[in-house]
Design an enzyme around this catalytic site. Structure first.
Site, mmCIF file in Angstrom:
data_model
loop_
_atom_site.group_PDB
_atom_site.id
_atom_site.type_symbol
_atom_site.label_atom_id
_atom_site.label_comp_id
_atom_site.label_asym_id
_atom_site.label_seq_id
_atom_site.Cartn_x
_atom_site.Cartn_y
_atom_site.Cartn_z
ATOM 1 N N HIS A 273 -46.215 -29.003 -10.747
ATOM 2 C CA HIS A 273 -45.690 -29.894 -11.790
ATOM 3 C C HIS A 273 -46.670 -31.012 -12.139
ATOM 4 O O HIS A 273 -46.570 -31.609 -13.207
ATOM 5 C CB HIS A 273 -44.298 -30.436 -11.425
ATOM 6 C CG HIS A 273 -44.313 -31.594 -10.485
ATOM 7 N ND1 HIS A 273 -44.357 -31.459 -9.125
ATOM 8 C CD2 HIS A 273 -44.291 -32.931 -10.708
ATOM 9 C CE1 HIS A 273 -44.352 -32.644 -8.562
ATOM 10 N NE2 HIS A 273 -44.314 -33.564 -9.481
ATOM 11 N N ASP B 36 -47.960 -29.552 1.226
ATOM 12 C CA ASP B 36 -47.000 -30.007 0.218
ATOM 13 C C ASP B 36 -47.696 -30.547 -1.030
ATOM 14 O O ASP B 36 -47.302 -30.218 -2.150
ATOM 15 C CB ASP B 36 -46.102 -31.098 0.842
ATOM 16 C CG ASP B 36 -44.943 -31.501 -0.060
ATOM 17 O OD1 ASP B 36 -44.487 -30.647 -0.844
ATOM 18 O OD2 ASP B 36 -44.495 -32.660 0.023
ATOM 19 N N HIS C 24 -51.239 -30.309 -5.867
ATOM 20 C CA HIS C 24 -51.340 -31.441 -6.797
ATOM 21 C C HIS C 24 -52.704 -32.140 -6.726
ATOM 22 O O HIS C 24 -53.348 -32.397 -7.739
ATOM 23 C CB HIS C 24 -50.281 -32.507 -6.496
ATOM 24 C CG HIS C 24 -48.866 -32.005 -6.501
ATOM 25 N ND1 HIS C 24 -48.468 -30.918 -7.210
ATOM 26 C CD2 HIS C 24 -47.753 -32.475 -5.881
ATOM 27 C CE1 HIS C 24 -47.167 -30.720 -7.026
ATOM 28 N NE2 HIS C 24 -46.708 -31.665 -6.218
ATOM 29 N N ASP D 169 -26.200 -13.384 -1.934
ATOM 30 C CA ASP D 169 -27.316 -13.283 -1.012
ATOM 31 C C ASP D 169 -28.502 -12.693 -1.781
ATOM 32 O O ASP D 169 -28.345 -11.672 -2.459
ATOM 33 C CB ASP D 169 -26.847 -12.336 0.116
ATOM 34 C CG ASP D 169 -27.913 -12.139 1.156
ATOM 35 O OD1 ASP D 169 -29.060 -12.530 0.911
ATOM 36 O OD2 ASP D 169 -27.572 -11.586 2.226
ATOM 37 N N LYS E 49 -44.282 -24.238 -6.113
ATOM 38 C CA LYS E 49 -45.274 -24.340 -5.072
ATOM 39 C C LYS E 49 -44.599 -24.672 -3.744
ATOM 40 O O LYS E 49 -43.451 -25.121 -3.783
ATOM 41 C CB LYS E 49 -46.322 -25.406 -5.430
ATOM 42 C CG LYS E 49 -45.688 -26.722 -5.882
ATOM 43 C CD LYS E 49 -46.106 -27.954 -5.175
ATOM 44 C CE LYS E 49 -45.694 -28.193 -3.795
ATOM 45 N NZ LYS E 49 -44.985 -29.412 -3.490
ATOM 46 N N LYS F 130 -47.963 -33.269 -16.036
ATOM 47 C CA LYS F 130 -47.888 -34.721 -16.241
ATOM 48 C C LYS F 130 -48.846 -35.122 -17.356
ATOM 49 O O LYS F 130 -50.021 -34.763 -17.325
ATOM 50 C CB LYS F 130 -48.265 -35.477 -14.965
ATOM 51 C CG LYS F 130 -47.181 -35.449 -13.903
ATOM 52 C CD LYS F 130 -47.593 -36.328 -12.720
ATOM 53 C CE LYS F 130 -46.639 -36.182 -11.570
ATOM 54 N NZ LYS F 130 -45.705 -37.276 -11.402
HETATM 55 C C1 BG6 Z 1 -43.502 -32.562 -4.755
HETATM 56 C C2 BG6 Z 1 -43.513 -32.729 -3.259
HETATM 57 O O1 BG6 Z 1 -44.235 -31.422 -5.133
HETATM 58 O O2 BG6 Z 1 -44.088 -33.701 -5.362
HETATM 59 C C3 BG6 Z 1 -42.802 -33.992 -2.841
HETATM 60 O O3 BG6 Z 1 -42.877 -31.594 -2.672
HETATM 61 C C4 BG6 Z 1 -43.362 -35.180 -3.596
HETATM 62 O O4 BG6 Z 1 -42.907 -34.196 -1.436
HETATM 63 C C5 BG6 Z 1 -43.377 -34.894 -5.095
HETATM 64 O O5 BG6 Z 1 -42.549 -36.302 -3.317
HETATM 65 C C6 BG6 Z 1 -44.028 -36.013 -5.897
HETATM 66 O O6 BG6 Z 1 -43.958 -35.737 -7.259
HETATM 67 P P1 BG6 Z 1 -43.783 -36.889 -8.335
HETATM 68 O O7 BG6 Z 1 -43.933 -36.235 -9.656
HETATM 69 O O8 BG6 Z 1 -42.412 -37.447 -8.121
HETATM 70 O O9 BG6 Z 1 -44.844 -37.900 -8.036
#
Ligand code: BG6
Length: 461
Positions: free
Chosen positions: A168, A225, A230, A85, A138, A172
């Site tokens: 992320h 999200d 992003h 936990d 995130k 890229k």
């Molecule tokens: C994530 C989201 O951060 O990015 C997802 O939580 C989304 O909902 C994803 O599908 C997309 O990332 P990528 O790199 O697969 O285009």
């Protein structure tokens, strides 16, 4: 020189969806490329045995393109598994024992943001925070106020220089190339402003739904999200001024300056949609008002961009899976027939799944008449990133390079922009699956033409 590289990878949420789909494949690839040779300690609440955990990792690799026997045996040779936990001291005591002689662990938190604080505090309480790095997924908070509170709590245990906030998208290759392409060439800068550009569109489309992650998605929705993080990062790289150097904070300073000039969103310029069938997903209430689609218009109030709208659109269950940027230039004054002026004179940056940069231009058709056709000139074309974002970002975090991680002040600015449209500030409108979302999204852009809809094969309509 003193080695400051992290010497253990401690993974909170190691049995989750993200771990399965992205993290273990990234770790295997890093090991294969000799970029990762530290022990891994996986923490979770799943109650799995180490053998079960190893089998599950093997399956994740099989589904992602294959198990490399050598890399897999290195990965699992140094793997430990802790069940516990995250609120209990016993978990951290076990972790401290498992860390053994490690002095500079990297804690990677792929868990709900509400648990970031308790984990950071637990680590500090048991004396495991000193010398460590904390990498958090995130979204950082749920809105401006909760991000501020989360930041306050994390800073009680970790200094800013040890906190790495993952987005992320920043890892890229194609996203980094936006910045490189803009500032490594001389032809773009003179036209990259309000005098030559009429609008910018960014589309992040996904042809799939929420994939069983209804509980997670109910808590976030499309705007939190992917837009808050992003897609605002993409806006920033497209629109920022040239960084004045290459130090860790220089690009983040420009990111901050750009975000500061973005006007907070106006609910009348946001369309929220929900695909039909979303409410039948597991853990989604029948009256859910959470958006799986968002289209919005952003304004950047600075000398370069004033008056140039930035349109952002994202959604689940759309016709294709791709992310593209479409930068529309102002039309020329011309005596020639240009059938569809909005279709020519543009730059297109395809960020995924394949990668390209192209320029849409009109050229004359052979013959006596001065009539032309649309041609697209491809500057660069690649299948996909060779290095996945997580490989790049983990490598950086292990070395302590925070340049591609989001600094807190930038997170805060992003929430300032997004805050006015969170929750139910605008109604959610249902849309059919496999379509480009509600018709209201088309109306939003009408004054600047229409959405450019990327095709899966790289074409456009
Ligand atoms: C994530 C989201 O951060 O990015 C997802 O939580 C989304 O909902 C994803 O599908 C997309 O990332 P990528 O790199 O697969 O285009």
């Amino acid at each position: 020189m003193e080695n400051t590289n992290s010497d253990a990878f401690v993974f909170f949420g190691a049995t989750g969806d993200l771990a399965y789909k992205k993290i273990f494949p990234a770790l295997q690839s890093m090991i294969r490329h000799n970029q990762f040779d530290i022990p891994i300690i996986g923490l979770s609440r799943a109650g799995w045995s180490l053998d079960y955990f190893k089998d599950w990792i093997r399956k994740s690799l099989e589904e992602d393109g294959g198990v490399d026997p050598d890399a897999f045996s290195k990965l699992t040779a140094n793997l430990q598994c802790i069940n516990g936990d995250y609120q209990s001291d016993a978990t951290y005591e076990e972790l401290c024992r498992a860390l053994g002689a490690a002095k500079r662990p990297l804690y990677y938190l792929a868990i709900p943001p509400s648990m970031f604080g308790p984990v950071a505090q637990g680590l500090a309480r048991l004396g495991c925070a000193a010398g460590a790095r904390l990498v958090v997924e995130k979204p950082f908070g749920r809105d401006l106020a909760s991000a501020q509170e989360l930041d306050r709590v994390l800073h009680q245990s970790f200094p800013e220089s040890s906190i790495f906030r993952i987005d992320h998208y920043l890892g890229k290759e194609a996203v980094q190339n936006l910045l490189y392409f803009r500032f490594a060439n001389s032809f773009l800068e003179p036209i990259w402003n309000r005098n030559y550009i009429s609008s910018v569109q960014i589309t992040m489309a996904e042809a799939f739904g929420v994939g069983g992650r209804g509980r997670f998605y109910e808590d976030v929705g499309a705007i939190r999200d992917v837009v808050q993080n992003h897609l605002l990062q993409v806006v920033s790289l497209l629109a920022m001024d040239a960084p004045v150097g290459r130090g860790i904070d220089i690009q983040r300073d420009e990111n901050l300056r750009l975000l500061r000039s973005v006007r907070p969103l106006d609910p009348s310029e946001v369309v929220r949609g929900q695909f039909l069938g979303y409410r039948d997903e597991k853990d989604v209430p029948k009256d859910s008002q959470v958006e799986t689609f968002a289209a919005l218009r952003l304004h950047i109030d600075n000398a370069r961009w004033a008056g140039v709208p930035f349109y952002i659109r994202t959604g689940k269950c759309l016709p294709v899976t791709t992310t593209e940027v479409f930068v529309k230039l102002k039309p020329p004054h011309t005596v020639f027939d240009v059938m569809e002026p909005h279709q020519s004179n543009y730059f297109r940056f395809r960020l995924s799944p394949d990668v390209f940069i192209s320029l849409g231009a009109r050229v004359k058709l052979p013959g006596a008449k001065m009539v032309g056709e649309e041609e697209e000139l491809f500057v660069q074309r690649k299948a996909a990133d060779e290095m996945t974002p997580y490989e790049r970002l983990f490598g950086d975090a292990i070395r302590g390079d925070a340049a591609l991680f989001t600094r807190y002040d930038c997170v805060e600015e992003a929430w300032r922009v997004i805050d006015p449209v969170l929750g139910h500030a605008t109604p959610v409108i249902e849309y059919e699956q496999d379509t480009w979302g509600p018709a209201e999204a088309d109306r939003l852009i009408e004054s600047h033409g229409r959405w450019h809809n990327p095709k899966q094969d790289g074409g456009t309509t």
